[in-house]
Write a protein that holds these residues in place. Sequence first.
Motif, PDB file in Angstrom:
ATOM      1  N   ILE A 250       0.835  -1.202   0.000  1.00 50.78           N
ATOM      2  CA  ILE A 250       0.000   0.000   0.000  1.00 50.78           C
ATOM      3  C   ILE A 250       0.868   1.251   0.000  1.00 50.78           C
ATOM      4  O   ILE A 250       1.733   1.431   0.849  1.00 50.78           O
ATOM      5  N   ASP A 251       0.627   2.140  -0.968  1.00 50.73           N
ATOM      6  CA  ASP A 251       1.323   3.426  -1.025  1.00 50.73           C
ATOM      7  C   ASP A 251       0.608   4.490  -0.196  1.00 50.73           C
ATOM      8  O   ASP A 251       1.254   5.280   0.493  1.00 50.73           O
ATOM      9  N   ARG A 252      -0.715   4.532  -0.277  1.00 52.95           N
ATOM     10  CA  ARG A 252      -1.496   5.528   0.450  1.00 52.95           C
ATOM     11  C   ARG A 252      -2.766   4.888   0.975  1.00 52.95           C
ATOM     12  O   ARG A 252      -3.298   3.962   0.361  1.00 52.95           O
ATOM     13  N   ALA A 253      -3.227   5.406   2.086  1.00 58.79           N
ATOM     14  CA  ALA A 253      -4.524   5.010   2.626  1.00 58.79           C
ATOM     15  C   ALA A 253      -5.427   6.235   2.655  1.00 58.79           C
ATOM     16  O   ALA A 253      -5.011   7.314   3.074  1.00 58.79           O
ATOM     17  N   VAL A 254      -6.642   6.054   2.173  1.00 55.66           N
ATOM     18  CA  VAL A 254      -7.662   7.099   2.257  1.00 55.66           C
ATOM     19  C   VAL A 254      -8.731   6.576   3.204  1.00 55.66           C
ATOM     20  O   VAL A 254      -9.389   5.576   2.921  1.00 55.66           O
ATOM     21  N   VAL A 255      -8.858   7.236   4.359  1.00 63.20           N
ATOM     22  CA  VAL A 255      -9.822   6.809   5.371  1.00 63.20           C
ATOM     23  C   VAL A 255     -11.064   7.675   5.251  1.00 63.20           C
ATOM     24  O   VAL A 255     -10.989   8.911   5.297  1.00 63.20           O
ATOM     25  N   LEU A 256     -12.203   7.023   5.069  1.00 62.39           N
ATOM     26  CA  LEU A 256     -13.482   7.734   4.971  1.00 62.39           C
ATOM     27  C   LEU A 256     -14.219   7.661   6.287  1.00 62.39           C
ATOM     28  O   LEU A 256     -14.167   6.652   6.999  1.00 62.39           O
ATOM     29  N   ARG A 257     -14.915   8.745   6.592  1.00 61.80           N
ATOM     30  CA  ARG A 257     -15.760   8.784   7.774  1.00 61.80           C
ATOM     31  C   ARG A 257     -17.002   9.601   7.430  1.00 61.80           C
ATOM     32  O   ARG A 257     -16.912  10.760   7.044  1.00 61.80           O
ATOM     33  N   ASP A 258     -18.167   8.980   7.554  1.00 64.45           N
ATOM     34  CA  ASP A 258     -19.432   9.652   7.248  1.00 64.45           C
ATOM     35  C   ASP A 258     -19.423  10.294   5.864  1.00 64.45           C
ATOM     36  O   ASP A 258     -19.906  11.401   5.668  1.00 64.45           O
TER      37      ASP A 258
END
Length: 295
Positions: A250-258
Amino acid sequence: MSSVIPPPAPAPVGTASTTPSAEPLPARATSPRTPPGATAPGTPPAAPAVRLTDAVASVGGRPVLRGVDLTVGPGEVVALLGANGSGKSTTVKAVIGAVPLDAGALELFGTPYGRFRSWRRIGYVPQRTTAAGGVPATVREVVSTGRLPQHRLGPFRRRDRSAVDRALAAVGMLDRAEDGVAGLSGGQHQRVLIARALVGEPDLLIMDEPMAGVDVTSQQVLADILRREVGRGCAVLLVLHELGPLESLIDRAVVLRDGCVAHDGPPPESVGQHALPGHDHVHPHADPTPPGLLA
C-alpha cells in the motif's frame, strides 16, 4: 461532467467544509520504493488513473458521499479504509459509474467520465459473491467474460484463450478451468472473480473488499497477484477491511468517515478498519459487475 482538469502532482487531499475533524493516524514505516508513476526525465507525467473531485452521491435517496476527493496515480496502490457505512463501496461504484454523481467530477486516465470508453483498461472485482449467480457455468466461461471488452462480442481468438489460461494460472485455478463454479469454495470463487478482472490485462484494478471471508491461502495468492500487477505498472484501488498481507504494497490510505475524507496519506500503522471508530463486521454482498465494464 466538468471539463478536463490539468492533473496536479499527487498530494494529500480532503474536503474543506464537510470533512469532520479527525485525530491524526500513526503512519507505518515504509521501505524505499520507486515512486508510483515515475517517468523518465523530460517525459510529461501520465494522467492519474482516477481523479474524483468533490464527489457527492446518494444511494436510494440517502446522501452517502459528501465531497470526496480521491486520486490514484499510475502504478500507485491506494487503500480505502473506514467503518461500514462510511462510503467506501459507494466511492468505488462511483468510479466505475455504477453510482452516478449528484455533484463533483470524475476523470479516468485523464478523460472525463462522460467521454470515457476504454473500459477494457479497468478490471473490477466486486465484494465476494458467487461467481455465476446460480447460472450453470464453468470456471473458464466465467473468466472468459472478462475478455468481452476486447472484441465487442466477436468470436474468441487464440490470444483470448491464452489470456484466459494465463489469468487462471495466475490465481492457481487453471486445473479447475472446466469445473462448474457452483462446486467451488468461497476462496476459489474469489479467485475466479480476480481472474476475470485480470484477463483483460487492465491498467487499473479495482477490488472491493477482496480479502473478506477468504482463506489464508487465497489471501496470499491475492498479495502475490497484486505484487506482479504493480510491477508491470498497474494502478490499484482497494477497499479493505484490514491491510493484512497487503500492507507492504500500500502506497497511500484514504480513510473515509461519514462520507468524507478523514485521512489521506501513509497507511495507519498495523491497523485496518478494525481500529477505526464505529467498525463492525458486517460485509454485505455487492451487485454484479456493472454493465459498463462488460460493454
